[in-house]
Structures are given as structure tokens and as C-alpha cells.
Design a protein around this motif. Structure first.
Motif, PDB file in Angstrom:
ATOM      1  N   SER A 191       0.405   7.913 -81.120  1.00 36.42           N
ATOM      2  CA  SER A 191       1.219   8.583 -80.105  1.00 36.42           C
ATOM      3  C   SER A 191       2.243   9.525 -80.726  1.00 36.42           C
ATOM      4  O   SER A 191       2.696  10.467 -80.080  1.00 36.42           O
ATOM      5  CB  SER A 191       1.936   7.544 -79.241  1.00 36.42           C
ATOM      6  OG  SER A 191       2.916   6.837 -80.004  1.00 36.42           O
ATOM      7  N   THR A 195       0.492  13.882 -80.359  1.00 41.36           N
ATOM      8  CA  THR A 195       1.097  13.888 -79.027  1.00 41.36           C
ATOM      9  C   THR A 195       0.230  14.618 -78.006  1.00 41.36           C
ATOM     10  O   THR A 195       0.273  14.316 -76.806  1.00 41.36           O
ATOM     11  CB  THR A 195       2.480  14.559 -79.084  1.00 41.36           C
ATOM     12  OG1 THR A 195       2.341  15.864 -79.666  1.00 41.36           O
ATOM     13  CG2 THR A 195       3.433  13.743 -79.949  1.00 41.36           C
ATOM     14  N   TRP A 198      -2.042  12.561 -75.657  1.00 42.93           N
ATOM     15  CA  TRP A 198      -1.464  11.638 -74.679  1.00 42.93           C
ATOM     16  C   TRP A 198      -1.141  12.384 -73.381  1.00 42.93           C
ATOM     17  O   TRP A 198      -0.639  13.510 -73.409  1.00 42.93           O
ATOM     18  CB  TRP A 198      -0.193  10.987 -75.237  1.00 42.93           C
ATOM     19  CG  TRP A 198      -0.538  10.105 -76.398  1.00 42.93           C
ATOM     20  CD1 TRP A 198      -0.759  10.493 -77.680  1.00 42.93           C
ATOM     21  CD2 TRP A 198      -0.729   8.700 -76.382  1.00 42.93           C
ATOM     22  NE1 TRP A 198      -1.098   9.434 -78.461  1.00 42.93           N
ATOM     23  CE2 TRP A 198      -1.076   8.300 -77.684  1.00 42.93           C
ATOM     24  CE3 TRP A 198      -0.650   7.729 -75.394  1.00 42.93           C
ATOM     25  CZ2 TRP A 198      -1.342   6.983 -78.032  1.00 42.93           C
ATOM     26  CZ3 TRP A 198      -0.905   6.409 -75.723  1.00 42.93           C
ATOM     27  CH2 TRP A 198      -1.262   6.039 -77.026  1.00 42.93           C
ATOM     28  N   PRO A 199      -1.415  11.780 -72.245  1.00 43.13           N
ATOM     29  CA  PRO A 199      -1.135  12.454 -70.977  1.00 43.13           C
ATOM     30  C   PRO A 199       0.366  12.633 -70.779  1.00 43.13           C
ATOM     31  O   PRO A 199       1.178  11.812 -71.225  1.00 43.13           O
ATOM     32  CB  PRO A 199      -1.730  11.507 -69.929  1.00 43.13           C
ATOM     33  CG  PRO A 199      -1.739  10.164 -70.596  1.00 43.13           C
ATOM     34  CD  PRO A 199      -2.016  10.442 -72.049  1.00 43.13           C
ATOM     35  N   ALA A 200       0.723  13.714 -70.134  1.00 44.91           N
ATOM     36  CA  ALA A 200       2.144  13.970 -69.858  1.00 44.91           C
ATOM     37  C   ALA A 200       2.656  12.956 -68.849  1.00 44.91           C
ATOM     38  O   ALA A 200       1.917  12.502 -67.957  1.00 44.91           O
ATOM     39  CB  ALA A 200       2.297  15.384 -69.320  1.00 44.91           C
ATOM     40  N   GLU A 201       3.912  12.585 -69.016  1.00 44.71           N
ATOM     41  CA  GLU A 201       4.515  11.628 -68.088  1.00 44.71           C
ATOM     42  C   GLU A 201       4.715  12.309 -66.732  1.00 44.71           C
ATOM     43  O   GLU A 201       5.118  13.466 -66.645  1.00 44.71           O
ATOM     44  CB  GLU A 201       5.839  11.134 -68.624  1.00 44.71           C
ATOM     45  CG  GLU A 201       5.718  10.285 -69.867  1.00 44.71           C
ATOM     46  CD  GLU A 201       7.053   9.699 -70.311  1.00 44.71           C
ATOM     47  OE1 GLU A 201       8.026   9.874 -69.547  1.00 44.71           O
ATOM     48  OE2 GLU A 201       7.095   9.081 -71.382  1.00 44.71           O
ATOM     49  N   VAL A 202       4.433  11.578 -65.699  1.00 45.90           N
ATOM     50  CA  VAL A 202       4.603  12.098 -64.332  1.00 45.90           C
ATOM     51  C   VAL A 202       5.998  11.731 -63.848  1.00 45.90           C
ATOM     52  O   VAL A 202       6.391  10.565 -63.853  1.00 45.90           O
ATOM     53  CB  VAL A 202       3.528  11.509 -63.397  1.00 45.90           C
ATOM     54  CG1 VAL A 202       3.756  12.039 -61.976  1.00 45.90           C
ATOM     55  CG2 VAL A 202       2.132  11.869 -63.895  1.00 45.90           C
ATOM     56  N   GLU A 203       6.753  12.735 -63.450  1.00 42.53           N
ATOM     57  CA  GLU A 203       8.122  12.483 -62.961  1.00 42.53           C
ATOM     58  C   GLU A 203       8.097  12.030 -61.515  1.00 42.53           C
ATOM     59  O   GLU A 203       7.245  12.421 -60.748  1.00 42.53           O
ATOM     60  CB  GLU A 203       8.949  13.769 -63.103  1.00 42.53           C
ATOM     61  CG  GLU A 203       9.117  14.204 -64.547  1.00 42.53           C
ATOM     62  CD  GLU A 203      10.000  15.436 -64.648  1.00 42.53           C
ATOM     63  OE1 GLU A 203      10.446  15.933 -63.580  1.00 42.53           O
ATOM     64  OE2 GLU A 203      10.251  15.880 -65.778  1.00 42.53           O
TER      65      GLU A 203
END
Length: 203
Positions: A191, A195, A198-203
């Protein structure tokens, strides 16, 4: 499933090549509950005559206490049925020695505590010479990958991960759990160094 490092038992000779899984347990017995045991169906058609009676001259019938089989090349070929291994284990067999095995059979064997001990032609001949005329006591050492019979020492091969599973009584899930810390460390490192993967974090 209990693991083991050494085993001592009686070895018998079944000098037949290409014994497949349908011979080890014929398909007509596949509906039997495993809870009832499959040992009586092991090599059913080979062990019996036309009337269904046990043949006195068949090695497993003559020596029902045997726990090691010396078999011919390509043992356990054919279909992937795990019941073939169940039949061997339920009949008290702890190891099969042969020059080669069906790949899926060998993997199923290890997952059920049965050793598929692969020997070269010279090793096979040595065991056969000791067992053919009179079943002998054999000692199997998993750590040393060694068979001892009639004062002879024969080495066998088995994958290191398979030997680890047999010694600890593990199946594939247990083996994976053994590497939990390494898997977790790889995840953290991956990770950080990749980077983009890895999927982007969902806000």
C-alpha cells in the motif's frame, strides 16, 4: 487432523501401474455417507472375485493390518474424487510409496494426512525387493524424507509445504494462516510502494 513426523507400520506391495481413483473407490459407492466410513470400498473390485467374496491372495486381504502400500507408477490418476483418499485413510493406510502420482490425488492425500512418498526407480526396486515376498515393517521419517525397511534406507521426495502440512496436521487454510503476519506485512508495504494499485477512498 493429527500431524505426524514418523510412522512405523507394515508395508505391502501392489505392483500395479495406473491405479486410478475409480479403482480406489468405484463410483457406485460415492453415495455412501462419509460418516459410515469408506474403508470397506477401497479397491473393491480388485479385492473381490466374481461372487463378491474377498480374494485371499490379494495383499490387502492377506494383511489387513498394513498401513503402507508400495504401488506402481501413476498411482491415483483419473478423476479428482477426494473419496479415493478417504477410502485409503479409512482403511488405515498412512502412506503410499510410488514412482509417481496423479497430481490432484497427491494434493488431496496430503490434505487428509496421507503421505504420497515419491521414490526413484532405484528406491522403488529396493522397497519392492524387501516387500514382494513377505510384508515387512517399515519406518517413515518425514523430517529426513527417509524410508527404512529390511536394513535398507531409501529416500523419498515431497514438496516442503506438503511435508509441513503433514507434520502439523494442516490443510490449505491452516497453511495460509501460518503466513498471516507475512501477508499483513506485505499488504502494508504494497500500500506504501504501489499507491496507484489501491482504490481511492470515497468521501
Amino acid at each position: 487432523m493429527a500431524g505426524w513426523h514418523t510412522h512405523q507400520g507394515q508395508a505391502i506391495c501392489l505392483p500395479v501401474a495406473n491405479v486410478d481413483t475409480d479403482q480406489l473407490i468405484p463410483a457406485r459407492f460415492m453415495s455412501v455417507s462419509r460418516a459410515d466410513g469408506y474403508g470397506d470400498y477401497l479397491l473393491y473390485d480388485m479385492r473381490r472375485d466374481a461372487t463378491g467374496a474377498l480374494r485371499a491372495d490379494f495383499p490387502l486381504n492377506a494383511h489387513p493390518g498394513a498401513s503402507v502400500i508400495l504401488a506402481g507408477r501413476n498411482f491415483g490418476s483419473g478423476s479428482s474424487r477426494e473419496a479415493a483418499v478417504y477410502a485409503l485413510v479409512d482403511a488405515g493406510i498412512r502412506a503410499v510409496i510410488a514412482p509417481s502420482f496423479g497430481d490432484i490425488f497427491a494434493a488431496n492425500a496430503v490434505n487428509n494426512g496421507l503421505l504420497p512418498a515419491k521414490v526413484d526407480d532405484e528406491g522403488y526396486a529396493a522397497v519392492e525387493a524387501a516387500v514382494a515376498k513377505d510384508p515387512q515393517s517399515i519406518t517413515i521419517d518425514l523430517d529426513a524424507r527417509r524410508l527404512t525397511i529390511d536394513a535398507a534406507t531409501i529416500h523419498f521426495t515431497i514438496d516442503d509445504s506438503w511435508a509441513l502440512k503433514l507434520k502439523n496436521g494442516w490443510d490449505d487454510i491452516d497453511l495460509t494462516r501460518n503466513y498471516c503476519e507475512a501477508i499483513a506485512a506485505f499488504k502494508v508495504n504494497r500500500s506504501q510502494t504501489a499507491t496507484w494499485a489501491w482504490p481511492a477512498e470515497v468521501e
